[in-house]
Design a protein around this motif. Structure first.
Motif, PDB file in Angstrom:
ATOM      1  N   THR A  31      70.604  32.860   2.943  1.00  0.00           N
ATOM      2  CA  THR A  31      71.197  33.482   1.758  1.00  0.00           C
ATOM      3  C   THR A  31      72.581  34.012   2.114  1.00  0.00           C
ATOM      4  N   VAL A  32      73.398  34.150   1.093  1.00  0.00           N
ATOM      5  CA  VAL A  32      74.733  34.713   1.279  1.00  0.00           C
ATOM      6  C   VAL A  32      74.613  36.109   1.887  1.00  0.00           C
ATOM      7  N   ASP A  33      73.652  36.901   1.410  1.00  0.00           N
ATOM      8  CA  ASP A  33      73.466  38.261   1.933  1.00  0.00           C
ATOM      9  C   ASP A  33      73.111  38.251   3.422  1.00  0.00           C
ATOM     10  N   LEU A  34      72.254  37.334   3.846  1.00  0.00           N
ATOM     11  CA  LEU A  34      71.896  37.243   5.257  1.00  0.00           C
ATOM     12  C   LEU A  34      73.130  36.942   6.100  1.00  0.00           C
ATOM     13  N   PHE A  35      73.894  35.973   5.681  1.00  0.00           N
ATOM     14  CA  PHE A  35      75.059  35.568   6.462  1.00  0.00           C
ATOM     15  C   PHE A  35      76.151  36.634   6.444  1.00  0.00           C
ATOM     16  N   ASN A  36      76.305  37.317   5.316  1.00  0.00           N
ATOM     17  CA  ASN A  36      77.293  38.398   5.255  1.00  0.00           C
ATOM     18  C   ASN A  36      76.869  39.581   6.137  1.00  0.00           C
ATOM     19  N   ALA A  37      75.569  39.792   6.270  1.00  0.00           N
ATOM     20  CA  ALA A  37      75.077  40.870   7.131  1.00  0.00           C
ATOM     21  C   ALA A  37      75.301  40.547   8.609  1.00  0.00           C
ATOM     22  N   LYS A  38      75.481  39.287   8.912  1.00  0.00           N
ATOM     23  CA  LYS A  38      75.701  38.833  10.297  1.00  0.00           C
ATOM     24  C   LYS A  38      77.158  38.398  10.484  1.00  0.00           C
ATOM     25  N   LYS A  39      78.089  39.106   9.847  1.00  0.00           N
ATOM     26  CA  LYS A  39      79.504  38.714   9.863  1.00  0.00           C
ATOM     27  C   LYS A  39      80.063  38.493  11.261  1.00  0.00           C
ATOM     28  N   SER A  40      79.585  39.254  12.222  1.00  0.00           N
ATOM     29  CA  SER A  40      80.114  39.099  13.577  1.00  0.00           C
ATOM     30  C   SER A  40      79.721  37.744  14.181  1.00  0.00           C
ATOM     31  N   LEU A  41      78.682  37.111  13.627  1.00  0.00           N
ATOM     32  CA  LEU A  41      78.209  35.823  14.132  1.00  0.00           C
ATOM     33  C   LEU A  41      78.632  34.646  13.269  1.00  0.00           C
ATOM     34  N   MET A  42      79.007  34.939  12.014  1.00  0.00           N
ATOM     35  CA  MET A  42      79.207  33.876  11.021  1.00  0.00           C
ATOM     36  C   MET A  42      80.637  33.844  10.502  1.00  0.00           C
ATOM     37  N   GLN A  43      80.989  32.680   9.969  1.00  0.00           N
ATOM     38  CA  GLN A  43      82.228  32.565   9.225  1.00  0.00           C
ATOM     39  C   GLN A  43      82.004  31.561   8.102  1.00  0.00           C
ATOM     40  N   VAL A  44      82.659  31.790   6.980  1.00  0.00           N
ATOM     41  CA  VAL A  44      82.554  30.856   5.861  1.00  0.00           C
ATOM     42  C   VAL A  44      83.292  29.591   6.249  1.00  0.00           C
ATOM     43  N   SER A  45      82.631  28.497   6.091  1.00  0.00           N
ATOM     44  CA  SER A  45      83.229  27.214   6.415  1.00  0.00           C
ATOM     45  C   SER A  45      83.875  26.616   5.170  1.00  0.00           C
ATOM     46  N   LYS A  46      83.096  26.563   4.100  1.00  0.00           N
ATOM     47  CA  LYS A  46      83.591  25.936   2.870  1.00  0.00           C
ATOM     48  C   LYS A  46      82.713  26.362   1.704  1.00  0.00           C
ATOM     49  N   VAL A  47      83.319  26.468   0.547  1.00  0.00           N
ATOM     50  CA  VAL A  47      82.590  26.739  -0.688  1.00  0.00           C
ATOM     51  C   VAL A  47      82.669  25.488  -1.549  1.00  0.00           C
ATOM     52  N   TYR A  48      81.514  24.978  -1.931  1.00  0.00           N
ATOM     53  CA  TYR A  48      81.448  23.816  -2.811  1.00  0.00           C
ATOM     54  C   TYR A  48      81.055  24.322  -4.190  1.00  0.00           C
ATOM     55  N   ASN A  49      81.831  23.968  -5.204  1.00  0.00           N
ATOM     56  CA  ASN A  49      81.632  24.526  -6.541  1.00  0.00           C
ATOM     57  C   ASN A  49      80.700  23.734  -7.432  1.00  0.00           C
ATOM     58  N   SER A  50      80.269  22.574  -6.995  1.00  0.00           N
ATOM     59  CA  SER A  50      79.341  21.781  -7.799  1.00  0.00           C
ATOM     60  C   SER A  50      78.523  20.876  -6.886  1.00  0.00           C
ATOM     61  N   ALA A  51      77.421  20.378  -7.400  1.00  0.00           N
ATOM     62  CA  ALA A  51      76.576  19.475  -6.621  1.00  0.00           C
ATOM     63  C   ALA A  51      77.328  18.189  -6.294  1.00  0.00           C
ATOM     64  N   THR A  70      77.717  27.872  -0.738  1.00  0.00           N
ATOM     65  CA  THR A  70      78.620  28.301   0.330  1.00  0.00           C
ATOM     66  C   THR A  70      78.025  27.833   1.656  1.00  0.00           C
ATOM     67  N   GLU A  71      78.850  27.155   2.430  1.00  0.00           N
ATOM     68  CA  GLU A  71      78.410  26.702   3.745  1.00  0.00           C
ATOM     69  C   GLU A  71      79.036  27.614   4.801  1.00  0.00           C
ATOM     70  N   TYR A  72      78.207  28.072   5.715  1.00  0.00           N
ATOM     71  CA  TYR A  72      78.653  28.946   6.797  1.00  0.00           C
ATOM     72  C   TYR A  72      78.563  28.204   8.112  1.00  0.00           C
ATOM     73  N   LYS A  73      79.328  28.662   9.071  1.00  0.00           N
ATOM     74  CA  LYS A  73      79.273  28.142  10.446  1.00  0.00           C
ATOM     75  C   LYS A  73      79.071  29.323  11.381  1.00  0.00           C
ATOM     76  N   PHE A  74      78.378  29.067  12.490  1.00  0.00           N
ATOM     77  CA  PHE A  74      78.229  30.093  13.508  1.00  0.00           C
ATOM     78  C   PHE A  74      79.486  30.116  14.361  1.00  0.00           C
ATOM     79  N   LYS A  75      80.004  31.303  14.589  1.00  0.00           N
ATOM     80  CA  LYS A  75      81.147  31.434  15.483  1.00  0.00           C
ATOM     81  C   LYS A  75      80.700  30.973  16.866  1.00  0.00           C
TER      82      LYS A  75
END
Length: 140
Positions: A31-51, A70-75
């Motif tokens: 979830t976005v909340d999970l990844f935002n809570a782990k900001k020190s480990l994560m970074q937003v890679s790309k946001v896709y606006n449609s399927a 929203t796709e995230y990547k691990f730092k």
């Protein structure tokens, strides 16, 4: 009648906003909340606006992410979070490994789909079309 309509609208919007927005990291559902809570480990890679804009690796989720994702990547490229497949989760709960799983009302048919178990706030087993099915909710 107006009071009934307003009550219905308030309840509907509360239910809609209670769900956390699903996201993806390393081809694993979170979830976005999970990844935002782990900001020190994560970074937003790309946001896709449609399927339609999803890359080939995420096309299998196009029925779930109809409004994009929203796709995230691990730092440093290292995942430090636990991962489980839906088959493992089903097996843990005495359900056939190849049964589908619902996450916040979204149907996941591929039991090889991976999730971060931290997103599970509440879960239950229910009958769905004659089969015991596991339901995951990201909020209580």
């Amino acid at each position: 009648m107006k009071k009934l309509l307003y009550s219905f609208l308030i309840l509907s919007s509360a239910t809609l906003f209670a769900q956390k927005k699903l996201a993806v990291a390393d081809n694993t559902i979170g979830t976005v909340d999970l990844f935002n809570a782990k900001k020190s480990l994560m970074q937003v890679s790309k946001v896709y606006n449609s399927a339609a804009s999803l890359p080939a690796a995420l096309k299998k989720y196009s029925s779930v992410f109809t409004n994009g994702v929203t796709e995230y990547k691990f730092k440093n490229g290292h995942n430090v979070l636990d991962i489980m497949t839906l088959a493992e989760i089903n097996k843990q709960h005495g359900i056939a490994e190849d049964n589908l799983v619902f996450i916040d009302g979204h149907e996941f048919k591929d039991s090889a789909t991976k999730i971060f178990p931290e997103i599970v706030a509440k879960s239950e087993k229910k009958d769905y079309n004659g089969k015991m099915t596991y339901y995951i909710y990201t909020t209580k």
